[in-house]
Scaffold this active site. Structure first.
Site, PDB file in Angstrom:
ATOM      1  N   ALA A  19     -47.506 -23.883  46.737  1.00 27.26           N
ATOM      2  CA  ALA A  19     -46.692 -23.334  47.832  1.00 27.26           C
ATOM      3  C   ALA A  19     -45.982 -24.487  48.542  1.00 27.26           C
ATOM      4  O   ALA A  19     -46.368 -25.646  48.408  1.00 27.26           O
ATOM      5  CB  ALA A  19     -47.548 -22.556  48.821  1.00 27.26           C
ATOM      6  N   PHE A  20     -44.945 -24.159  49.306  1.00 26.01           N
ATOM      7  CA  PHE A  20     -44.130 -25.226  49.910  1.00 26.01           C
ATOM      8  C   PHE A  20     -44.913 -26.064  50.913  1.00 26.01           C
ATOM      9  O   PHE A  20     -44.486 -27.163  51.261  1.00 26.01           O
ATOM     10  CB  PHE A  20     -42.875 -24.639  50.572  1.00 26.01           C
ATOM     11  CG  PHE A  20     -43.102 -24.078  51.947  1.00 26.01           C
ATOM     12  CD1 PHE A  20     -43.491 -22.767  52.128  1.00 26.01           C
ATOM     13  CD2 PHE A  20     -42.939 -24.888  53.069  1.00 26.01           C
ATOM     14  CE1 PHE A  20     -43.708 -22.256  53.403  1.00 26.01           C
ATOM     15  CE2 PHE A  20     -43.154 -24.386  54.349  1.00 26.01           C
ATOM     16  CZ  PHE A  20     -43.548 -23.061  54.509  1.00 26.01           C
ATOM     17  N   LYS A  21     -46.060 -25.570  51.364  1.00 27.70           N
ATOM     18  CA  LYS A  21     -46.853 -26.312  52.350  1.00 27.70           C
ATOM     19  C   LYS A  21     -47.250 -27.695  51.823  1.00 27.70           C
ATOM     20  O   LYS A  21     -47.492 -28.607  52.597  1.00 27.70           O
ATOM     21  CB  LYS A  21     -48.117 -25.537  52.719  1.00 27.70           C
ATOM     22  CG  LYS A  21     -47.929 -24.092  53.161  1.00 27.70           C
ATOM     23  CD  LYS A  21     -47.315 -23.973  54.518  1.00 27.70           C
ATOM     24  CE  LYS A  21     -47.493 -22.627  55.221  1.00 27.70           C
ATOM     25  NZ  LYS A  21     -46.989 -21.435  54.548  1.00 27.70           N
ATOM     26  N   ASP A  22     -47.339 -27.838  50.484  1.00 29.06           N
ATOM     27  CA  ASP A  22     -47.698 -29.137  49.907  1.00 29.06           C
ATOM     28  C   ASP A  22     -46.697 -30.229  50.278  1.00 29.06           C
ATOM     29  O   ASP A  22     -47.070 -31.396  50.384  1.00 29.06           O
ATOM     30  CB  ASP A  22     -47.757 -29.044  48.375  1.00 29.06           C
ATOM     31  CG  ASP A  22     -48.950 -28.234  47.878  1.00 29.06           C
ATOM     32  OD1 ASP A  22     -50.011 -28.283  48.525  1.00 29.06           O
ATOM     33  OD2 ASP A  22     -48.807 -27.555  46.838  1.00 29.06           O
TER      34      ASP A  22
END
Ligand SMILES: *Cc1c(COP(=O)(O)O)cnc(C)c1O
Length: 462
Positions: free
Chosen positions: A110-113
């Site tokens: 997910a983009f949170k990485d």
């Protein structure tokens, strides 16, 4: 660079200090005191300027602290080495004037990485420089928790507690957190919604004595470093599609806590040629209503197919209130005090106009999300995760000849069930993650109660 509180009653902090801090003591959020500027024209002609260099350059600009430049560059390079696609954030053309920006090639899909893989080592270093430790407490609607576990598990100066809303995240999301063997990580299932979990964390931070005693630190999207890092992929997309100031690129952002959409605003503010930022929501449409009507209200949270967006009180919205009201902290204070008392606030017409100038909003029903997933799969063979599908559906509010990039915020395999139902095909979890499906899980369950959480932290204190 100095960082000031949106409520104006806390001392300004340095970059190193905001790496480690949660909300400001006055309840506000930290913002850079001035906006730096990038020169798009010059960046465009720099040979070999890739997203890695762009990311550390922008973060270094926001740090404004030369003694951090090397660490920022190293943290970014090492983070991007852990991405499975060499383009880090590849653009995929879907059809005329429509692209996806794939932000799900990091370790937890997910983009949170993007932000957490960089934030974690920087926090660890800031703690080492101070010979200190921190306890990170985070509430997650699903993906932040997994990304935090992956990023913080190897950091020697940090302990992590993640709260997730019990039964309201996907099995893959939960397993990504609860199968960790890292001894510095604990998971809690809260009997409540994400908004409840987030409110509990806010209460712990608000107790200054408790927060100081346990050295609480935050990695939720209220942490400025996350916003700054995420602004880089907007700039990268503008560069890749060769946009000029008179040929702007719009973005559609599947939104929950408003961190990603606000990062788009930041990219625009520092000089990227961005047109409209579409705030795409599911039926939890507090943000969409605020943008469309100027009224922001706390409503009940409904469970949807896009659980990372099942949020009604978006923490980063306060930052936009600050901006839209000419950075006047007295106005933000009055609005937020009113919101705390009554559960709603109304924007001044001038502030609403600022908001509408930058953002558009669109609310997408689960049935529409599924329809988009089906159509895209049939036409292109591509599987979209439900959050990305909300974003893509929302692009309907722009003309067909306007260029718009939808942020693809998660890999379809994170939401196996929803994608399977919509497309009839079960997406495969990438090989490096398959072990979590059978590994044993470890988590505690707590009621939606601040005293219980406090007690839990006290008992586990080193
Ligand atoms: C976190 C998340 C969002 C919402 O992002 P915000 O920055 O909170 O608005 C959207 N999609 C996915 C897949 C997410 O994990």
């Amino acid at each position: 660079m100095r960082y000031i509180s949106t409520r104006g009653q806390s001392a300004a902090l340095s970059f190193e200090e905001i790496l480690l801090s949660g909300p400001a003591p006055d309840g506000g959020l930290y913002m850079p005191d001035v906006w730096p500027r990038i020169d798009m024209a010059r960046i465009r002609i720099t040979p070999g300027m890739d997203i890695t260099q762009l990311t550390w350059s922008i973060l270094a600009l926001f740090a404004g602290a030369p003694d951090w430049n090397r660490s920022i560059e190293r943290a970014t390079r090492e983070a991007h080495e852990r991405f499975s696609d060499k383009h880090i954030a590849p653009l995929r053309e879907l059809g005329p004037h429509r692209w996806l920006l794939e932000l799900f090639h990091g370790p937890t899909l997910a983009f949170k990485d993007f932000a957490l893989q960089i934030l974690a080592p920087l926090m660890n270093e800031a703690l080492a420089r101070r010979k200190s430790r921190a306890l990170v407490i985070a509430a997650t609607s699903g993906d932040t928790g997994a990304a935090a576990v992956a990023a913080l598990a190897s950091q020697s100066n940090i302990d992590l507690i993640v709260l997730h809303p019990k039964g309201r995240i996907s099995d893959v999301q939960r397993r990504q957190m609860t199968t960790t063997t890292a001894t510095n990580v604990r998971n809690i299932a809260i009997e409540g919604t994400f908004d409840d979990a987030q409110a509990l964390v806010k209460q712990l931070f608000a107790d200054r004595a408790f927060a100081a005693k346990h050295r609480l630190a935050a990695i939720n999207s209220i942490n400025w470093v996350r916003i700054a890092v995420q602004s880089a992929y907007y700039v990268a997309a503008c560069l890749a599609l060769k946009k000029e100031q008179n040929d702007k690129l719009s973005f559609s952002i599947p939104s929950g806590n408003f961190g990603n959409a606000f990062a788009g605003y930041v990219a625009k503010k520092i000089g990227a040629p961005i047109g409209k930022l579409i705030v795409a929501t599911n039926v939890n449409d507090g943000l969409a209503t605020a943008i469309a009507e100027g009224k922001y209200a706390r409503g009940p949270t409904h469970a949807t197919l896009s659980p990372a967006m099942d949020i009604q009180v978006a923490s980063n919205f306060e930052r936009m209130l600050f901006e839209a009201n000419g950075r006047d902290p007295a106005i933000v204070r009055a609005l937020m005090d009113g919101f705390a008392k009554t559960g709603s606030l109304r924007l001044h017409p001038a502030a609403h106009a600022v908001l509408r100038d930058v953002f558009s909003a669109n609310r997408v029903l689960d049935s529409e999300t599924v329809a988009t997933m089906k159509i895209v799969h049939r036409q292109t063979g591509l599987q979209l995760d439900p959050h990305t599908a909300v974003g893509l559906t929302a692009t309907r509010i722009l003309g067909e000849t306007e260029d718009v990039v939808t942020l693809a915020t998660a890999h379809p395999a994170k939401f196996l069930e929803a994608v399977h139902i919509a497309t009839g095909v079960k997406p495969e979890l990438p090989e490096p993650l398959r072990w979590i499906l059978t590994a044993s899980e470890r988590y505690d369950t707590l009621p939606n109660d601040a005293a219980a959480l406090r007690d839990y932290v006290e008992k586990g204190a080193r």
